[in-house]
Design an enzyme around this catalytic site. Structure first.
Site, mmCIF file in Angstrom:
data_model
loop_
_atom_site.group_PDB
_atom_site.id
_atom_site.type_symbol
_atom_site.label_atom_id
_atom_site.label_comp_id
_atom_site.label_asym_id
_atom_site.label_seq_id
_atom_site.Cartn_x
_atom_site.Cartn_y
_atom_site.Cartn_z
ATOM 1 C CG ASN A 191 -1.760 6.762 2.399
ATOM 2 O OD1 ASN A 191 -1.284 5.874 2.776
ATOM 3 N ND2 ASN A 191 -1.745 7.761 2.902
ATOM 4 C CG ASP A 192 -1.076 11.188 2.237
ATOM 5 O OD1 ASP A 192 -1.950 10.472 1.755
ATOM 6 O OD2 ASP A 192 -1.101 11.775 3.439
ATOM 7 C CD GLU A 225 -6.583 14.036 5.977
ATOM 8 O OE1 GLU A 225 -6.530 13.252 6.777
ATOM 9 O OE2 GLU A 225 -6.620 13.786 4.607
ATOM 10 C CD1 TRP A 282 -0.929 2.472 2.232
ATOM 11 C CD2 TRP A 282 -2.828 1.612 1.000
ATOM 12 N NE1 TRP A 282 -1.935 3.380 2.120
ATOM 13 C CE2 TRP A 282 -3.106 3.158 1.534
ATOM 14 C CE3 TRP A 282 -3.894 1.083 0.430
ATOM 15 C CZ2 TRP A 282 -4.444 3.856 1.121
ATOM 16 C CZ3 TRP A 282 -5.125 1.647 -0.067
ATOM 17 C CH2 TRP A 282 -5.230 3.179 0.581
#
Ligand code: DQQ
Length: 469
Positions: free
Chosen positions: A26-27, A200, A24
């Site tokens: 993400n950002d 965020e 995985w």
């Protein structure tokens, strides 16, 4: 250095975008150029292809196109403020020492943490710092994703939060040493009904003669920008918009973008491109999450423009050229000699088309059961994913928004198709990111179309794109 499995049987795994060896992501985090090389850190769960205990993955590039994996940069330290996760943050040059400032998670508490490296950004030593949430704003929703910059000899930091019953906010801090932080005031506060309850991943930078604030708004996740003026540590927005129009039922496909200034003075931005399929598919695939291509931000007449980094042209294979040509409403054939799931397409359509809707379809199966249309329809720019895949388990829908053109303005599309990732840039001022997962092996065709009238194509160039791995 981690071994990089190729997933050779996986038709959806992108070949021209950065993603981790497996599992995985993400950002994007901690973007920085160091000794000429671009460093990309990213939110990484090395254990499985779903969000979980966050680490900072790390990759490096000489050319913004090809990436080399480096060891995991940050992992949670038991008993410390980041024991449950090393969440998003940034990187700065602190007197010649690369320094990461990030969010530590312990139980449900978010803290600002710091780590620095003296061996060329490979191993990182953590250090405690002092940055407390303000107590005059009431209960806050989150306290995370520090973004740090320097003005003269003072460091400034933004922290993303939400003020209860008000809206998303970014808090401004200052420090002389990067260790002791003093709260100043909110740099900007939104209204929950307009721009989400919490913000965020703030980013704040000068662009041309303005300043730009980027935030990722939740609960319905999308990335926004504000362009305005910054004086005396006060930011006054003058205009705002979405950074990407690819919104689906769960938020935007492009989220939590981070930016950096490179040695050419360019402001580069990457964003997390989320999956458009559920957890079961991610687990079966063994990977989830992609970084967008690097996008170059600039200001033209006060408007934010976003274009893919020109370096990506290094991936081009042999060019096919089309146009000028009229696209009649009866036009149905696939373009001859153009096929592929990794293509760069640049097309210019003449202004004043009388078609109701016109554009380009990609990933078309020979008889049209599967196709994804990039279209323009009376002032609306869209990507129609309703027929992208025959597989019901993937998200569908029409993505896009209004993008009016001037009367004499052509429509200029720049499309990057990389298997399940589609990034569309239009006239430098609108982007749509989408995920598509065609189920048929032969969904590789490209078609021009016009409905309810005709459209005229001035030119179109198509290149197959080579793998970056
Ligand atoms: N992802 C990180 C947070 C950030 C969020 C955790 C945005 O720091 O707020 O993985 O996607």
């Amino acid at each position: 250095m981690s071994a990089r499995p190729n997933f050779p049987e996986d038709p959806h795994r992108p070949r021209c975008h950065f993603l981790p060896p497996a599992n995985w992501m993400n950002d994007p985090n901690g973007l920085i150029q160091w000794e000429g090389q671009y460093h990309l850190f990213y939110q990484y769960n090395p254990a499985e292809p779903v969000w979980g205990t966050m680490h900072w993955g790390h990759a490096v590039s000489d050319d913004l196109v090809h990436w080399r994996d480096l060891p995991i940069a940050l992992a949670p330290t038991p008993g410390s403020l980041d024991e449950a996760g090393c969440w998003s943050g940034c990187a700065v040059d602190h007197e010649g020492i690369p320094t990461l400032i990030y969010t530590g998670l312990k139980q449900n508490r978010e803290s600002v943490c710091l780590a620095s490296s003296t061996d060329g950004l490979i191993t990182w030593v953590k250090k405690e710092i002092v940055a407390a949430p303000p107590d005059d704003l009431g209960p806050l929703l989150g306290f995370r994703d520090p973004y740090v910059w320097r003005e003269d000899s003072t460091w400034y930091m933004l922290i993303g939060t939400g003020v209860q019953n008000v809206g998303g906010a970014v808090l401004l801090y200052r420090s002389a040493d990067l260790v002791h932080w003093e709260y100043m005031h909110p740099l900007l506060t939104g209204k929950a009904a307009e721009s989400g309850a919490m913000w965020e991943c703030p980013q704040f930078f000068r662009l041309g003669d303005k300043h730009v604030l980027v935030v990722s708004a939740i609960v319905h996740a999308y990335a926004m920008y504000f362009v305005g003026t910054y004086e005396e540590h006060t930011f006054t927005p003058e205009s705002q918009g979405l950074l990407d129009l690819g919104l689906f039922s769960d938020g935007a496909y492009f989220f939590a973008p981070a930016t950096m200034r490179d040695d050419q003075g360019r402001r580069l931005m990457w964003g997390w491109v989320r999956e458009g399929r559920g957890e079961a598919n991610q687990k079966a695939a063994g990977w989830a999450g992609v970084q967008s291509v690097p996008r170059v931000l600039s200001l033209q007449a006060g408007e934010l423009t976003i274009k893919p980094a020109p370096e990506l042209a290094a991936l081009r294979g042999d060019r096919r050229q089309f146009g000028p040509m009229e696209i009649a409403p009866t036009e149905t054939g696939l373009l001859e000699g153009v096929q592929g799931d990794c293509l760069e397409i640049r097309a210019t359509f003449a202004p004043g088309a009388d078609a109701e809707r016109f554009g380009i379809e990609v990933r078309c199966s020979p008889s049209g059961e599967e196709h994804t249309a990039i279209f323009y329809e009376r002032g609306y720019l869209g990507v129609d994913c309703d027929y992208a895949s025959l597989d019901d388990a993937v998200y569908q829908g029409v993505l896009g928004d209004r993008m009016p053109l001037e009367e004499d303005e052509p429509l200029e599309l720049h499309i990057l198709l990389d298997r399940s990732v589609l990034e569309v840039f239009a006239n430098g001022r609108a982007c749509i990111t989408a995920r598509i997962y065609p189920s048929r092996e032969d969904s590789l065709g490209v078609r021009l179309f016009a409905r309810g009238g005709s459209a005229s194509l001035e030119t179109m160039d198509v290149w197959p794109m080579k793998s970056i791995w």
